[in-house]
Design a protein around this motif. Structure first.
Motif, PDB file in Angstrom:
ATOM      1  N   ASP A 109      12.772 -12.595  -3.666  1.00  0.00           N
ATOM      2  CA  ASP A 109      11.922 -13.785  -3.854  1.00  0.00           C
ATOM      3  C   ASP A 109      11.038 -13.564  -5.069  1.00  0.00           C
ATOM      4  O   ASP A 109      10.558 -12.439  -5.300  1.00  0.00           O
ATOM      5  CB  ASP A 109      11.038 -14.037  -2.626  1.00  0.00           C
ATOM      6  N   VAL A 110      10.818 -14.641  -5.833  1.00  0.00           N
ATOM      7  CA  VAL A 110       9.905 -14.560  -6.978  1.00  0.00           C
ATOM      8  C   VAL A 110       8.922 -15.710  -6.878  1.00  0.00           C
ATOM      9  O   VAL A 110       9.213 -16.744  -6.265  1.00  0.00           O
ATOM     10  CB  VAL A 110      10.674 -14.609  -8.318  1.00  0.00           C
ATOM     11  N   PRO A 111       7.725 -15.578  -7.462  1.00  0.00           N
ATOM     12  CA  PRO A 111       6.727 -16.669  -7.399  1.00  0.00           C
ATOM     13  C   PRO A 111       7.234 -17.941  -8.056  1.00  0.00           C
ATOM     14  O   PRO A 111       8.108 -17.915  -8.939  1.00  0.00           O
ATOM     15  CB  PRO A 111       5.520 -16.081  -8.153  1.00  0.00           C
ATOM     16  N   GLY A 112       6.646 -19.073  -7.628  1.00  0.00           N
ATOM     17  CA  GLY A 112       7.091 -20.359  -8.140  1.00  0.00           C
ATOM     18  C   GLY A 112       6.759 -20.587  -9.598  1.00  0.00           C
ATOM     19  O   GLY A 112       7.295 -21.510 -10.221  1.00  0.00           O
ATOM     20  N   THR A 113       5.868 -19.771 -10.157  1.00  0.00           N
ATOM     21  CA  THR A 113       5.539 -19.910 -11.584  1.00  0.00           C
ATOM     22  C   THR A 113       6.481 -19.132 -12.479  1.00  0.00           C
ATOM     23  O   THR A 113       6.364 -19.182 -13.702  1.00  0.00           O
ATOM     24  CB  THR A 113       4.104 -19.422 -11.816  1.00  0.00           C
TER      25      THR A 113
END
Length: 1202
Positions: free
Chosen positions: A578-582
């Motif tokens: 998972d990676v941040p939405g930014t």
């Protein structure tokens, strides 16, 4: 007089009293041309006189009559404002019943006792002098009467049926009607032959006053007020005449004439009555002024002809009637002046193309000059067919064009001379909006941009302004203007408006508008990302980038990266990271020997997007395994083997082709070398020929074509277990109380266990007499105590019983041999309540009591105790009588009781251990059917007690006690896990149908209703929830419907699951019964043939040794007796048998059971009661005609304490 001014200043504080300067003042201004005069100015000093002294008597009045309290304030200048207050300076409350009239009087339509007070005070406020005058307080006493007569309305003000009112034009017309009556009348207003003006009409003083603003002559007419109450109405008509002080129609204006010219002064005014017109010249009535041959007076007009300079004068026109006057000055000036141009020379005009151009040429001269316009230095006179010439000299070009630019000359002339002036005209391009803002619909929280592009004349400076709903933009950081754009961020509902861009120059202004509609946001999952790209391709990593899709009004919080291994698991997607939405790129760690493809999923607060399109494939190189199998175990399945199991690696973790496993083992406590074997495609390997229950060291290592995985972890396993060889010794029992015993034993040697010690298991059973033991299979109960325990508690024993037990050790394979049986006896306990108590054969002075012994005597009954006491009509209890009754009795007659008296009875049994639970009953003595008369008043009474025989060969007829009032009482509930038996007592007429209502206690759900078949006094509720409190009540159907008080009961906790045995199956029970019947017939035949010399048949032997605990169904009331364990499979004669509830009740033993034992199946309630399953077999047939749920038979079940 102020210097250089016509203002007259009068300082009263310095120069005397105000009355000195009272009078009419007029100002006159005069020069050599004439004299002008002002309107009359009237000066009157303000006055605030005191009330005349008067002695006011108390007003006494009856309730309901009308009353008027007069105020009659002193006349002041200006008139005072009237209001009523009390001595505390609090305004008196007014209403439709009590109100103040326009004349200041206080009117009561009808008085009430609360109107009594001694401080009705009228106050007059003189605003000009800032003083308040007070009238003497008026005292009112209202006498109450028992009755008063209502009456129709009658007017208090104005009086009579008609009246007249005059009002001046443009004033406020106020009409008043105040009426008395009982009940209080209401007032309505109408106008005859017309409608009341809606926009100028208002009502005050509770609609008693009609106000019409700015009245005119058209408002004259007849107005009718109507006072109405339920008894009638009264009407009053007010004729209104609107008068008018003079007002101008045409006021005289200044007149400029040149010598020899003619002119006219007009002075026209109107009013009611018609005003009189009079003329003055220079402040002197024109009749007294010097004669002027050039003027002629014709009513409201003065005609001038062939005037001369000497005709100059100031004329005054006076229009007067009885309500006022008008005065106007008009200057007649006779001049001889050459032309003069008043407009500045060489003015520059700038006009937009296609707009009109107005070129000024203001001039003055006498006689009035003529003017002409020219264009250019040698231009001709401009003509009216193209241009418009205004009387004030202005030249208008209706539609200016580029060729209209240039210099224009204005020339004015009269007989005394000429003047001219030049002006210059420039024509500019218009300002235009070439890109209009557009209509937008934006969701709340979004962003919008309006564009407005402008083109204008390059020589002009244009300014662009944005408006919101024709007002300024909010001073809010969300609004920003960037060149031609208006941008609004984070839109809210308040931003829903019309936005206008305004472009203006010094010459013109243009605008364009667009509407912004703000709608509720449509929140949704984000759109999937797109344009996935792989870069930086390395052996163990790769960089993945993508472009996010639309977030749909909910910000993207995360991106989920998934991968597919098309080499090992095609079509299956796994989570990678998972990676941040930014973030829109990620460096991904990779494993060897995997054919990767990736996809990305966006996440917001609404949910997940659809997966993106799949990226390109990327294959990594092979390598040795990095992990070994997990969940390695070594457990023997037989006494001579070791089964090694593991969780195999997934293809993804193999890291290369040719995945295999190296399995190794050796004894833990020996000096042997490791024994190894390599296997593939399996997850188990069996080592045979091992000693029984020996510890082994085990390890499993992964390998592939590239190499081995790291050294694996070594685990300890055991070869297979065998049954224990030794039984526990030194078993002894300590009886704690009538329901609880403590068992002790010596543990077995560890080596004899031959496996993992699971605990110790106690088998215990109740021992019957020898005849029964030969014929019945004994039901054994089991308790398991985990771990290396040396003692345990046996709960739930039956008092006054003979028990046997043994102890066995348990390992993973099973049980060891049993210890020697130990025998113990439980002491007596207190008995349960008698099965029933009935009061039969009620007579005038006696009652017969009958009962059955307790179902659980728990010992040898020693006696019964009967207590009773009378209850009087107020439900008070009388003295308590206590009677001891021998244990062999089942009935009792109480004699010499009080006539027609209710008695309450308390009844319980006793053993040597104490008294048992009691049951209660109530009954009433009454006259018998033979007509026995009550005893004489005052006769002595004695209570005699006679007992009936312990047994009856035939039961007497039962007579129910006559109820005082029909009622349902003593509602009781006997609850188990999922059912409850509800019973009650009923007193009242026969043939009543009952119903039972129940629900969860403390909840707001509706009562659930069950209908009781027939007139029985018991009912079984099924399908209840275990461990739940319920409320229950019983009611009667029909017109005599009544309901008992509520009772609350709690179902038992959930029982541990019971093992199903074939012995409980219906078909098996039926088969066994048939076999038993055949065997019985054969035995009877054999005994008859063998024993013809007087031997007892089998059936007689069984009857002679019948178990006293087995009791048939009692036919009189349909309830069941209590049954002991039975093994013979013969159906009972008088009713089906049902096992006793195996739950140990709290009242049976108060000992704490926390440390009694441990097990998987057995458990303790919070109140200390034990719930368990017991082994053994017991036959059970369904009960008939009871509608009560029965507890299932416990069969071959095992309880363990944990």
């Amino acid at each position: 007089m102020l210097p250089n001014s016509g203002t007259l200043v009068i300082s009263i504080t310095i120069e005397g009293k105000a009355e000195t300067y009272e009078g009419v003042y007029q100002c006159t201004a005069r020069n050599e041309r004439g004299a002008a005069i002002s309107n009359n100015i009237i000066i009157r000093p303000s006055r605030s006189p005191l009330w005349t002294k008067e002695k006011l008597e108390q007003i006494t009045i009856l309730k309901g009559q009308s009353l008027v309290l007069p105020c009659r304030p002193p006349l002041g200048l200006p008139p005072p404002i009237i209001f009523w207050m009390d001595n505390s300076f609090q305004r008196l409350p007014q209403s439709e019943r009590v109100s103040q009239g326009l004349n200041g009087d206080l009117y009561f339509s009808n008085v009430l006792p609360e109107d009594t007070r001694e401080d009705y005070v009228c106050y007059a406020r003189f605003n000009h002098t800032q003083t308040i005058q007070q009238k003497q307080p008026i005292s009112v006493k209202v006498h109450s009467t028992k009755s008063y007569i209502e009456r129709p309305p009658k007017l208090l003000s104005p009086e009579g049926r008609t009246s007249h009112k005059e009002e001046l034009r443009e004033n406020v017309l106020s009409l008043e009607c105040i009426a008395e009556g009982l009940p209080t009348p209401s007032i309505t207003w109408t106008k005859e032959d017309g409608e009341l003006p809606i926009n100028r009409t208002s009502y005050t003083n509770f609609r008693k006053t009609l106000n019409i603003n700015l009245v005119s002559e058209a408002d004259s007419g007849k107005y009718k007020c109507t006072a109405r109450n339920p008894l009638g109405f009264v009407e009053h008509t007010i004729s209104v005449t609107v008068k008018a002080a003079p007002y101008w129609i045409t006021a005289p204006k200044n007149l400029v004439l040149s010598p020899g010219e003619d002119g006219t002064l007009i002075c026209r005014a109107n009013g009611n009555p018609k005003p009189k017109i009079s003329w003055l010249t220079n402040g002197v009535p024109i009749e007294m002024a010097p004669d002027d041959p050039s003027r002629k007076i014709d009513g409201d007009t003065i005609l001038f002809s062939d005037v001369q300079e000497s005709s100059s004068a100031v004329y005054q026109c006076n229009a007067s009637n009885e309500y006022g006057y008008l005065l106007a000055n008009a200057f007649v000036n006779v001049l001889a002046e050459p032309p003069r141009i008043l407009t500045d020379a060489n003015l520059h005009y700038q006009v937009i193309t296609d707009r009109p151009a107005m070129l000024d040429c203001a001039f003055f001269g006498s006689p009035i000059p003529t003017f002409k316009w020219f264009k250019g230095t040698k231009g001709s006179v401009l003509q009216e067919n193209t241009y418009i010439f205004h009387d004030n000299g202005t030249l208008e070009i209706p539609v200016a064009q580029k060729d209209s630019a240039g210099t224009y000359t204005c020339v004015v002339r009269n007989k005394l001379g000429m003047a001219k002036n030049d002006v210059h005209l420039e024509i500019k391009d218009p300002t235009r909006i070439i890109k209009h803002p557009e209509y937008k619909v934006v969701q709340r929280g979004g962003k919008v941009s309006f564009e407005c592009k402008v083109k204008h004349d390059p020589t002009l400076i244009a300014t662009l302004t944005w408006l919101k709903d024709n007002g300024e933009l909010p001073n809010d950081g969300r609004f920003s203007i960037d060149n031609d754009h208006l941008v609004i961020m984070n839109i809210s509902d308040e931003d829903d408006a019309t936005y206008t861009c305004v472009a203006n120059t010094s010459l013109d202004i243009v605008s364009a508008s667009a509407v912004l509609r703000v709608v509720a946001p449509v929140y949704d999952r984000p759109n999937p990302p797109f344009d996935l790209e792989l870069t930086s391709l390395l052996e163990r990593s790769v960089q993945l980038s993508w472009i996010p899709g639309d977030e749909n009004n909910s910000p993207i919080t995360d991106f989920i990266i998934e991968y597919e291994d098309s080499l090992h698991e095609p079509g299956i997607w796994h989570h990678h990271s998972d990676v941040p939405g930014t973030q829109t790129t990620a460096e991904l760690k990779l494993s060897p020997y995997v054919k990767y493809s990736f996809r990305v999923i966006a996440v917001n607060s609404i949910g997940r997007s659809l997966p993106s399109e799949v990226s390109e494939y990327y294959m990594t190189k092979a390598a040795e395994p990095e992990e070994n199998p997990t969940a390695v175990e070594g457990i023997g399945s037989e006494p001579d083997n070791l089964v090694i199991t593991w969780q195999p690696l997934k293809g993804f973790d193999s890291n290369g082709p040719g995945l295999q496993y190296k399995v190794s083992w050796r004894q833990k406590d020996g000096d042997d070398e490791w024994t190894s074997v390599v296997v593939a495609n399996v997850s188990k390997y069996i080592v045979s020929g091992t000693p029984t229950f020996v510890p082994y060291l085990v390890k499993v290592q992964a390998l592939n074509d590239v190499g081995f995985a790291p050294e694996p972890v070594i685990i300890i396993g055991h070869s297979g277990e065998d049954l224990p060889m030794v039984a526990p010794s030194n078993v002894h029992v300590n009886v704690v109380n009538s329901t609880l015993a403590e068992v002790h034993w010596e543990p077995v040697p560890p080596k004899s266990i031959r496996g993992h010690l699971k605990g110790y298991r106690i088998y215990y059973w109740k021992v019957k007499n020898s005849s029964k033991r030969n014929k019945r299979h004994v039901e054994k109960k089991i308790l398991t105590f985990n771990g290396n325990k040396t003692h345990g508690m046996l709960p739930g024993l039956e008092p006054f019983s003979h028990y046997m037990l043994n102890v066995r050790v348990v390992n993973g394979k099973g049980e060891g041999p049993a210890s020697v049986d130990r025998v113990f006896n439980t002491p007596e306990g207190v008995p349960s309540a008698p099965l029933f108590l009935k009061i039969v054969n009620p007579t005038l002075d006696s009652l017969t009591l009958e009962w059955d012994p307790p179902s659980h005597p728990n010992g040898i009954l020693t006696a019964y105790t009967l207590k009773f006491q009378p209850i009087n009509s107020t439900h008070e209890l009388g003295p308590l009588v206590d009677i001891k009754i021998p244990a062999n009795m089942t009935s009792l007659i109480l004699r010499n009781l009080s006539y027609n008296t209710r008695y309450k009875f308390y009844f319980y049994a006793q053993t040597s251990a104490g008294s048992g639970s009691q049951i209660t009953e109530e009954a009433v003595t009454t006259v018998d059917e033979a007509g026995v008369h009550p005893p004489a008043v005052g006769a002595d009474k004695e209570i005699h007690f006679a007992t009936s025989p312990a047994m009856h060969t035939s039961r007497p007829t039962f007579y129910k006690v006559r109820p005082v009032n029909p009622r349902i009482r003593n509602v009781t509930a006997a609850a188990a896990e999922t059912y409850a038996n509800i019973s009650w007592e009923y007193e009242g007429p026969d043939h009543v149908h009952f119903y039972v209502e129940y629900g969860v206690a403390g909840s707001k759900e509706e009562w659930r209703k069950e209908i009781v078949n027939g007139s029985r006094s018991f009912f079984g509720l099924k399908g209840l929830l275990p461990g739940t409190s319920y409320k229950v009540r019983v009611g009667a159907e029909g017109d005599s419907g009544f309901v008992s008080s509520e009772d609350v009961f709690e179902t038992g906790p959930a029982m541990a699951s019971r093992q199903v045995d074939i012995a409980t199956q219906g078909w098996f029970i039926g088969l066994m019964c048939a076999v038993a019947l055949l065997i019985l017939i054969l035995l009877i035949v054999c005994f008859i043939r063998r024993n013809k010399g007087g031997k007892y048949p089998v059936k007689e032997k069984e009857d002679a040794h019948a178990d006293p605990e087995i009791q048939p169904m009692k036919e009189d009331d349909g309830t069941f007796g209590e049954y002991s364990d039975a093994e013979d499979h013969k159906p009972s004669k008088k009713g089906s048998r049902t096992p006793s509830d195996r739950t140990v009740k709290k009242e049976d033993s108060d000992d704490s059971l926390v440390d009694y034992g441990e097990g998987v199946n057995g458990q303790f309630n919070e109140d200390g009661s034990f719930i368990g399953q017991y082994s053994g077999k017991k036959e059970k047939e369904p009960a008939e005609g009871n509608e009560s749920s029965e507890a299932p038979s416990p069969v071959n079940a095992m309880n363990s304490f944990v």
